[in-house]
Structure formats: C-alpha cells, structure tokens
Design a protein around this motif. Structure first.
Motif, mmCIF file in Angstrom:
data_model
loop_
_atom_site.group_PDB
_atom_site.id
_atom_site.type_symbol
_atom_site.label_atom_id
_atom_site.label_comp_id
_atom_site.label_asym_id
_atom_site.label_seq_id
_atom_site.Cartn_x
_atom_site.Cartn_y
_atom_site.Cartn_z
ATOM 1 N N LEU A 38 0.854 -1.157 0.070
ATOM 2 C CA LEU A 38 -0.374 -0.477 0.084
ATOM 3 C C LEU A 38 1.079 1.268 0.259
ATOM 4 N N LEU A 39 2.069 0.918 0.810
ATOM 5 C CA LEU A 39 2.540 2.347 1.500
ATOM 6 C C LEU A 39 3.398 2.884 -0.858
ATOM 7 N N LEU A 40 3.745 1.921 -0.902
ATOM 8 C CA LEU A 40 4.515 1.713 -2.520
ATOM 9 C C LEU A 40 3.514 1.803 -3.471
ATOM 10 N N SER A 41 2.021 2.190 -3.488
ATOM 11 C CA SER A 41 1.968 2.177 -4.829
ATOM 12 C C SER A 41 1.989 3.376 -5.035
ATOM 13 N N GLU A 79 11.063 -1.899 12.195
ATOM 14 C CA GLU A 79 11.754 -3.288 12.018
ATOM 15 C C GLU A 79 12.351 -3.650 11.039
ATOM 16 N N SER A 80 10.832 -3.187 10.346
ATOM 17 C CA SER A 80 10.784 -3.664 9.049
ATOM 18 C C SER A 80 11.536 -2.760 7.857
ATOM 19 N N GLU A 81 10.788 -3.116 6.649
ATOM 20 C CA GLU A 81 11.244 -2.160 4.709
ATOM 21 C C GLU A 81 10.483 -0.900 5.571
ATOM 22 N N VAL A 82 9.274 -1.123 6.372
ATOM 23 C CA VAL A 82 8.209 0.041 6.405
ATOM 24 C C VAL A 82 9.771 1.293 6.706
ATOM 25 N N LEU A 83 9.871 1.330 7.784
ATOM 26 C CA LEU A 83 10.216 2.364 8.427
ATOM 27 C C LEU A 83 11.714 3.391 6.580
ATOM 28 N N GLU A 84 12.205 2.211 6.295
ATOM 29 C CA GLU A 84 12.922 2.625 5.224
ATOM 30 C C GLU A 84 11.913 3.243 4.088
ATOM 31 N N ILE A 85 10.300 3.375 3.526
ATOM 32 C CA ILE A 85 9.603 3.465 2.580
ATOM 33 C C ILE A 85 8.841 4.424 3.816
ATOM 34 N N LEU A 86 8.486 5.126 4.961
ATOM 35 C CA LEU A 86 7.961 5.632 5.387
ATOM 36 C C LEU A 86 8.442 6.744 5.699
ATOM 37 N N SER A 87 10.752 6.487 5.374
ATOM 38 C CA SER A 87 11.828 7.889 5.431
ATOM 39 C C SER A 87 11.985 8.653 4.010
ATOM 40 N N VAL A 88 11.483 7.876 2.928
ATOM 41 C CA VAL A 88 11.283 8.359 1.526
ATOM 42 C C VAL A 88 9.528 9.417 1.508
ATOM 43 N N GLY A 118 9.559 13.404 0.671
ATOM 44 C CA GLY A 118 7.973 13.945 -0.350
ATOM 45 C C GLY A 118 7.622 15.169 -0.304
ATOM 46 N N LYS A 119 6.989 15.707 -1.421
ATOM 47 C CA LYS A 119 6.193 16.999 -0.946
ATOM 48 C C LYS A 119 5.118 17.397 -0.686
ATOM 49 N N GLU A 120 5.297 17.923 -0.675
ATOM 50 C CA GLU A 120 3.859 18.263 0.875
ATOM 51 C C GLU A 120 2.789 18.061 0.622
ATOM 52 N N SER A 121 2.095 16.942 1.439
ATOM 53 C CA SER A 121 0.760 16.375 1.141
ATOM 54 C C SER A 121 0.432 15.550 2.634
ATOM 55 N N PRO A 122 -0.808 15.147 2.953
ATOM 56 C CA PRO A 122 -1.073 14.286 3.814
ATOM 57 C C PRO A 122 -0.521 12.599 3.848
ATOM 58 N N ILE A 123 0.168 12.600 2.874
ATOM 59 C CA ILE A 123 0.637 11.184 2.301
ATOM 60 C C ILE A 123 2.103 11.757 3.568
ATOM 61 N N THR A 124 2.978 12.744 2.963
ATOM 62 C CA THR A 124 4.390 12.992 3.936
ATOM 63 C C THR A 124 4.099 13.283 4.951
ATOM 64 N N ARG A 125 2.490 13.766 5.462
ATOM 65 C CA ARG A 125 2.553 14.128 6.952
ATOM 66 C C ARG A 125 2.480 12.922 7.520
ATOM 67 N N ALA A 126 1.810 12.431 7.479
ATOM 68 C CA ALA A 126 1.595 11.185 7.801
ATOM 69 C C ALA A 126 2.340 10.121 8.322
ATOM 70 N N ALA A 127 3.137 9.853 7.148
ATOM 71 C CA ALA A 127 4.237 9.191 7.578
ATOM 72 C C ALA A 127 5.794 10.097 8.687
ATOM 73 N N ALA A 128 5.710 11.209 8.918
ATOM 74 C CA ALA A 128 6.849 12.234 9.540
ATOM 75 C C ALA A 128 5.756 12.184 10.655
ATOM 76 N N ALA A 129 4.086 11.856 10.656
ATOM 77 C CA ALA A 129 3.718 11.618 12.675
ATOM 78 C C ALA A 129 4.105 10.513 12.602
ATOM 79 N N CYS A 130 4.521 9.376 11.733
ATOM 80 C CA CYS A 130 4.531 7.846 12.875
ATOM 81 C C CYS A 130 6.302 7.759 12.763
ATOM 82 N N LEU A 131 6.765 8.925 12.051
ATOM 83 C CA LEU A 131 8.910 8.570 12.002
ATOM 84 C C LEU A 131 8.935 9.207 13.543
ATOM 85 N N GLU A 132 7.626 10.831 13.622
ATOM 86 C CA GLU A 132 7.748 10.840 15.245
ATOM 87 C C GLU A 132 7.663 10.574 16.101
#
Length: 944
Positions: free
Chosen positions: A870-873, A902-911, A915-929
């Motif tokens: 889903l994240l890579l779609s 611990e999975s590849e999800v971390l790398e996907i979220l980091s990328v 990205g360009k400011e969007s709901p996706i980048t905000r959700a990914a950043a919130a996960c990392l925080e």
C-alpha cells in the motif's frame, strides 16, 4: 450496579442442573451483542421452554424485554418486563426496562412509578435519577399543554357554532386550528373529552361544506389508531349517518368522509397503538360486529337512489381497500365470504349500470371499472373451489334473472354485467359468456339502430375478444361485423369502439413480427385513426379513452410505436388525458408506454434452440427490426421531451382503485426504462420521478416493486440523493434499496443497490442507522464474498462507509469473527478499486477503534507485506490510506510500532516523509516522530 439504556443481557453464575438453559441464555447474549435481536429472542424463548428455575425465568424475561426494546416493540417489552417483575419484585433492571417501554407507549404516569421504585432500590444510581427528572419534565409539559388546550377547544367550538361568525376569517382559522389540534393524540383526546363529538355533529348538521370538512378532518384525528374513540364516535354520530355523508354531491366532503371511514376501519381492525388502553376493554364488546355494520351500510349505499356517482365510487374504493385480506398468509377470509353473500348482487348492480340513463343509479365513468376491480379482488381472495363455485353461481343467477323475463332492457343490463365481469374476474366473465343466448344477443345487438344498445354490445364484444375461449369465435365472426360497424356507423362513439375491437384482434401476435393478423399496413391505418380521435378534444374524455385502448393494443407493432412517438400532438394529448378525471384510462396509457419503451419482459431465444425449432418446423418468434436498442433509446428521448414523467407522476398520485397493482407494475417498468441512460436521469428527477417511484417501490406486485426499487437505485447512484429525495423522503429510499439485496434479485440489481446504499451511507449517521435498522449489514457482508468482482467491490465500499457507525465498529471488534481479516486481505488484492475500498475501511476502523490495530498482525501472516505494498503503490489514494493505517498502528502501541520499524516500513516511511508536502508526507512524518518518541529510532545530526 450501573444500568444504561435497554442494556445488554447480563451474565450470571451457572446453576447446577440447568446447563442447557444456561447455554441457550449465553447464546442469546452473544446474539444480542452482535445485533441479532430476533435470534436472541429465539434463544431466550427456547431456554424458557426447558423448565428454567424462577430465578432463570426472571432473567430470561428481562432479557427478552431488552430485545423487544431494541426492536421497538414496546408493548411486548412491557409484557416481558412485567413477567420478570412477577418472578422477582426487586428486579431493578426489569423495572427500568418496563419504565422505558411505558414511556415510549405514552403512559408516563405508570413509567414514573417504576422509576421511583428503581431510585428507592438504588438511590445513588445517576441513570435512574436522570431518567426520573426527564420523565417528570415531560409530565409537567403535558399537564401544561392539556390545561391550556381546554380553553382553546372551548373557544374554537364557540366561534364555529356562532351563527354571527358565518363565513368569517375567524371561523376559518378556528376550523384549521381544530384540525391541527386533533392530529396530536393529546389534542384529539382533549377534544374527545370536551364533548367534542357531539359538537362536531352540530358542525356536520349545518350542511356548510367548509364546516363539514373541518368536522370530518377533526374526526380523523380523534379516531386515528384508537379503537375505543372510534366506537364511541360511531355510537354518537350513528354509523348510517357517517356512511351517508359519502353520498353528498360535494366531492371534497365525500372524499373527506371516505378518508374518515378508512381510518375508522383501520382502528377497528388493528386496535389501539397509542395510549389510553386501560379503558379499551370496557368500551369495546365486539369490533368485528362494528366492522360488519360499517360494511353493511356501505353495501346499502351502493344501490341507493339519490347517492352521487362520486359517493358510489368512494364506497367501492373503501370496500376494495378494507375487505380482501392484506396477505394470502392470513388464513381468515371470512369478511370476503360475508361480503359476497350479503352484497355481491349490489356490486353487480353498479357494474351493470349504464351511465346517466333516467331512473337508473347515478354512476361516473369510473364506477363500472371500480366495480370490476372490487369483484376481481373478492374473487382472488377465495381459497378453494367450493368458494369460487359459489361466486360463479351467484353471478350467473343474477345475470339470468335479468336476461330472462325483463325484455330488451334486462338483456342490456345482463350484457353490461358480463362486460363488468370480463374486466374483473375473467373466469366468471367467461362462464357468463357461455350462458345460453348471451353471445348471440351480443352479436345481434351490434346491428341495433339504437346507439345505447350498440355501445353495450360492442363493448362486450371487445372485452370478450381477449378471452381464450371466445377469441377464435370472435376472430371468425366478429371481424367482419366490427369492420362493418366502423365503416357504416355515423356515430363516433360506435366507430371508435369498433376500431378498438379491430385493434385488439389485430394485436393477437403480440411482439412477434411474423404473427400479424391483418394485411401489411392495416395496423398503421388503425393506429392513425386512433391518434386522430385521441387528438380531437371536441370528443369527450370517456370516448377518447377508447382511442388510447386501441393504441395500447397496436403499439405491440414497432412501426406503430415509431409513428406514435413522432406525433407530438398525439403524445401531448395522451399526457393531458392521463391527468384528467377520466381515471379508467390509466391502464391503457401505462400499457402503451410499456410497449413504446419495450419495458416488457423479453428474453433473447437461445440460437441453438432456434435452429432446432426451425429444423422441427416449429414457429420461431421474430423481433421487429425497429425494436432494436437504438430505436428504443430514441423513443425514450421523445417520450421524455413530451413530459411523460410528470404525467406518470400524476397517475401514481391518484386515489382511484383503477391504479391497481398491475397498473403500478406497468408504471414501474416504464420508469426503469426511462432512467436506463445516465444522461436522462436528471430529466426524470426534475419532473418528479424520484418522488413518484417511492410509493411504487413500497406497494404493488413483487415484480413492480423490484423494478421501481432498481430505478430508485439508478437515480441514487448518479445524482445527489439529498437533491433527488429532499427532506424526510431520503429515508424512505433505504427499504426499497435493501430489498434488492435479496438472493432472488439479479446480480445487476444487487450491484446497483450496493452502490446506492454506499452513497446514502456516506451522507449522515441517521441514514446509516436507517440502513442498519433494515438489517442490511448481514446481506452486505455476504456480498463481500461474491465471485463477481464488481459486486464484491461495491459491498466492500458500502461496508467502508457504514464503518463510521458505532454498531458496525462493534461488529468488527467482537471476538471470533473474520471481518477484519477480510479487509486486510482485500487490501492486498489485484483489483485496485477493491484495495482502495478495503484500505479505506481499515483506515477508518483503526482510527475509531485503536484496539483493532493489535489484531491486524494476528489475522494473517501477510499483513506486513500488504501494508508495504500500500505504501509503495503508485496510486496516491492507496498510499494515503496505507500511511493512515500504519500511523494508527504505530500510535496504538509501542510493540506494534517496534515490529513495523524493524521491517522495511521504516525505509519506505523515511522516503515518503521527504516527499512534496501532502497528506501522505504528513502521515509518514507523524509515524517517524512517534517512533522517535518511543525510542525506537533517533534523530540524526541534521534533525531528520
């Protein structure tokens, strides 16, 4: 102990020796939690039948009361709670549930007593204290309302009965206020107890139309759904007096009396649904006797000289509505049998009447048709051959009594009665045609010099032409006679009827292009003449109706259809006639429209079967080249442009018994054809089609209701439902749509219903609750497993929108179900739209219910790769939904977050976070925080 709402059935320790009772009770509790209240009721009932202890019985009755409260059956809820209290007088939950039921039934004084008892048993319980305060406020409001109403009622009657106020605006306002007051049960009771019925009788005695209307409409409020007040009203006014108002010349007063009598019938049949039940038993001795007295008076009215034609029609309409059984599942048809024995001859007398001759009963153009419909309803309500044989015998004896010994006038009446039967219970009409001399007299009278005699005979010949036993005889002997009448008669009334007879015989092949009865071009000539008469507004509506009858037969021919829709004047005349007071035209108009839109049932023959039929030299039906879809679509456009939707809307609104279930089905078929193309749906909505479809979807034949429901689904899918069905009407759409989810409907109907429900479920919580109340969720879940990908996807989308409701979230959270697993698996399917729907549902549920996040890893071992996909779609919608699900899971617990990081999800979220400011980048950043907060990852020197 805390009590909340209807409450869930509560657990209790297992009693030795009662394992089966306990098991059923637990099963019922589980069903209750899942929202299956009917199933829970069944389980509790079975447990009661196994010899439960008094303590168990109290709990089971209390639990049954909870189920009935959820099902909104408050009478049964009160009964069950009372049984629980009988077993255990200190059962506080049973007392509370009974108070809830009593409050809903309007018996506030009794509800207060139960709540006071609850508070005395549990003084600190805030739920009981709040409920007592609320109900106390309701009682005070009711007392204030009743005391202020006393003076208002007295004042209104003073104004209405004051001769000095005749015709004043003050009097008009008082009458309107009285009607409005009577619509509320408390107001109706106050008028009733203020000597209101006697005062309303005085208004009826004035003979003034306005005052009579006000009195009748107020009486509707007094009698509505209240058996004792209805009986008391009939006692004061006199049954005969009330029924006689039907026969007055003023149409509005007659219709108001008809409505009042219908309300009285319903009250006597169904009993009390509202309050004041304590006095019911004392007042009513035998409601069945009151019913028969009312019906007996209606039957008497049918043959009374001096009664208006409109009143006679209203009496027939009432008998059609109240006598036959509502459902064949009801075994009791005794009322029908009683009416046949007591009044069949009276109904036949109306059916055999000629319109407006001197010394005869006054009838309208619709009276004979209404009599035919009543006879048909009575005949259909019979259950066995003996009952049907009795009906035939009574009809035949009546016809013989007129045919033999009353000269020509008697023969005319007998033939007219046969015509009435042929339009109604045609089995009885066919039997009557077989009587000695009847058919011979019909043929002979067709050649009469008297117009009235010719009219009766030609109409009988036309009605007989469609009956199998006589069709071949008439085709052989009647065609030349009808042609002769058509060519030689100087009277349009005779010619047009003769023409219809020819049209009927000429359409015997139906839609089969190869089975035409007449020479090439003959049907077009007949149709042209029908259109000519239809457009001639100098001819009365009753005669023009026959032109529509002719077109209803001839439009089986595609050439006729094409010429008809091209004739703007004929279409306009058809629309105008369908709106006129000539109600008997409705079926013919609907039939012609069905033919023009090809909305009859037609199955393409199997090519292999066609080859076999040709080989065996069997006849193979052929479709006309002009009945291909492109021609049909063009005809639909022309009908829409002619304003046919507004005409059909008027037809649906009619109160006439001519709007039979068969007629409703025809209209439903046409509506479905009109909304087939997306671009035409706006026109249908603009002309009132959405409003007209609702009653068609809720009443009529099963086929008709299904067709109307499918048309509603099409409108709901492609237009804004709040605009198409404004106000409260939008909630009425839900039930027809849910009916299309049943397995006996086609896959297309299932799919369109799911799409429409998805739209509705996304509008408001109230609409979602309506869908839940119609028990649609189990059916929608079933279609989520459907093999057809479009149906499966539509069901998943619908469930995604319904997931905004607490009840649906509870279902996903309940233990031991695979609902969540299905959504997770569908989020990894190849079908992108299905993935989108399932992922949306997951995002919604994990936001609303964080507890579900911890269950996602348990439902399938592939959960992680599904989320990663889903994240890579490349589809941003899917990416966003996947990111929201991951964010919800990370926020739910550190343990789940650790597994994800611990999975590849971390790398996907980091990328994604870069990205360009969007709901996706905000959700990914919130996960990392959040991961940083948990200490699972650390910020680098750049603060990233």
């Amino acid at each position: 102990m805390t009590v909340s709402g209807a409450g869930s059935p509560e657990p209790r320790p297992v009693v030795p020796g009662a394992s089966s009772v306990e098991q059923l009770r637990k099963e019922g509790n589980e069903l209750f939690k899942c929202g299956d209240y009917e199933g829970a009721l069944t389980a509790y009932t079975q447990a009661l039948g196994l010899g439960a202890t008094p303590q168990d019985q109290a709990i089971l009755h209390r639990n049954r009361a909870a189920c009935h409260l959820k099902l909104e059956d408050y009478d049964k809820a009160e009964t069950e709670a009372s049984k629980a209290i009988e077993k255990d007088g200190g059962d506080v939950k049973a007392l509370y549930r009974r108070s809830q039921a009593l409050e809903k039934l309007g018996r506030l004084d009794q509800a207060v007593l139960d709540l006071q008892r609850c508070v005395s048993l549990e003084p600190k319980n805030k739920v009981f204290q709040e409920a007592l305060r609320n109900i106390g406020g309701q009682i005070q409001e009711k007392v204030r309302y009743m005391s202020s109403t006393d003076a208002k009622v007295e004042q209104m009657f003073q104004i209405l009965l004051d001769p000095q106020e005749k015709g004043t605006e003050k009097k008009q306002k008082a009458s309107q206020n009285l009607v409005v007051l009577a619509r509320e049960d408390a107001g109706a009771e106050k008028i009733f107890r203020s000597n209101g019925v006697q005062l309303l009788q005085c208004l009826l005695d004035t003979g003034e139309a306005d005052l009579m209307l006000a009195a009748l409409r107020t009486l509707v409020g007094i009698c509505s759904e209240h058996q004792s007040r209805t009986v008391a009203t009939l006692s004061v006014l006199g049954t005969r007096r009330v029924v006689s108002i039907l026969g007055v010349e003023n149409q509005a007063v007659s219709l108001a009396a008809c409505h009042l009598l219908h309300v009285m019938f319903d009250a006597l049949k169904e009993g009390v649904k509202k309050g004041f039940r304590g006095k019911e038993g004392a007042i009513i001795v035998d409601p069945a006797r009151e019913l028969k007295v009312l019906i007996s008076n209606l039957l008497e009215l049918l043959t009374e000289v001096g009664v208006s034609g409109q009143g006679r029609d209203n009496a027939l309409t009432l008998l059609i509505k109240v006598v036959p059984r509502k459902s064949v599942k009801d075994p009791n048809n005794s009322l029908t049998l009683w009416v046949i024995d007591q009044g069949l001859k009276k109904i036949l007398e109306v059916g055999g009447s000629v319109q407006d001759p001197p010394g005869e009963l006054t009838v309208t153009a619709n009276s004979r048709m209404s009599a035919s419909i009543l006879l048909s309803k009575l005949f259909d309500d019979l259950k066995c051959d003996a009952e049907r044989e009795n009906f035939h015998r009574l009809c035949e004896n009546y016809i013989k009594s007129w045919f033999e010994g009353h000269g020509l006038a008697g023969k005319l009446r007998a033939i007219q009665t046969v015509s009435c039967l042929l339009q109604g219970p045609c089995d009885a009409g066919n039997r009557a045609l077989e009587l000695s001399g009847v058919m011979e007299s019909v043929i002979a009278l067709c050649a009469s010099e008297q117009e009235e005699e010719q009219l009766v005979a030609v109409e009988a010949l036309i009605h007989a032409a469609g009956k199998a036993k006589r069709a071949s005889f008439i085709t052989t002997n009647g065609v030349s006679l009808l042609k002769d009448l058509y060519k030689r008669s100087e009277k349009d009334s005779i010619r047009i009827r003769a023409l219809v007879g020819l049209c009927k015989l000429g359409s015997a092949g139906g839609t089969d292009f190869s089975m035409k009865q007449f020479a090439e071009g003959s049907t077009l000539k007949l149709a042209k003449q029908c259109r000519k008469w239809l457009c001639n507004d100098q001819i009365d509506a009753g005669t023009r109706r026959w032109a529509v009858e002719g077109l209803a037969y001839l439009t089986f021919d595609a050439d006729v259809k094409e010429e008809f829709v091209e004739d703007e004047a004929a279409l306009k005349a058809l629309v105008q006639l369908s709106r006129s007071e000539e109600r008997s035209v409705l079926f013919a108009v609907a039939s012609a429209l069905v033919n023009c839109t090809n909305s009859y049932d037609y199955e393409e023959p199997d090519p292999k079967m066609v080859e076999l039929a040709k080989y065996a030299k069997q006849h193979v039906p052929e479709q006309h080249p002009k009945d291909k879809p492109s021609f049909v679509r063009a005809r639909v456009k022309k009908l829409l442009a002619a304003g046919v939707v507004s005409a059909m809307t008027c037809m649906v609104k009619t109160e006439s018994p001519v709007l039979t279930n068969s007629c409703r089905e025809l209209l439903s078929r046409v509506f479905l054809a009109l909304v087939e193309e997306v671009e035409d749906r706006g026109t249908v909505v603009a002309q009132g089609g959405g409003k007209a479809l609702l009653p068609l979807a809720l009443e009529g034949t099963d086929v008709g209701q299904t067709k109307a429901a499918q048309a509603l689904a099409k409108l709901t899918i492609t237009s804004n439902p709040e605009m198409t069905f404004p106000g409260e009407r939008i909630y009425e759409v839900v039930r027809p749509l849910v009916s299309l989810l049943h397995l006996n409907c086609s896959g297309l109907q299932n799919f369109e219903a799911l799409m429409a429900l998805t739209n509705l479920a996304g509008i408001s919580e109230r609409l979602r609750q309506k869908i839940l109340k119609e028990k649609a969720v189990p059916m929608i879940e079933g279609y989520m497993f459907e093999e057809h990908e479009m149906i499966r996807r539509a069901a998943t989308e619908c469930m995604c929108n319904l997931a905004m409701s607490k009840e649906v979230q509870d279902l996903f959270e309940a233990k031991g179900n695979d609902r969540l697993k299905l959504l997770v698996l569908y989020s990894g399917e190849d079908d992108e739209l299905l993935r989108q729907a399932a992922a949306g549902g997951l995002a919604m549920l994990t936001s609303m219910r964080p507890s579900l996040c911890s269950r996602i890893p348990q439902v399938t071992t592939h959960w992680l790769e599904i989320l990663q996909a889903l994240l890579l779609s490349p589809n941003q919608e899917l990416q966003h939904r996947g990111a929201v699900v991951v964010l919800n899971m990370v926020e739910a617990s550190r343990e789940i977050a650790s597994t994800l990081i611990e999975s590849e999800v971390l790398e996907i979220l980091s990328v994604l976070a870069k990205g360009k400011e969007s709901p996706i980048t905000r959700a990914a950043a919130a996960c990392l925080e959040k991961a940083v907060e948990y200490g699972l990852i650390k910020l680098n020197q750049d603060g990233d």
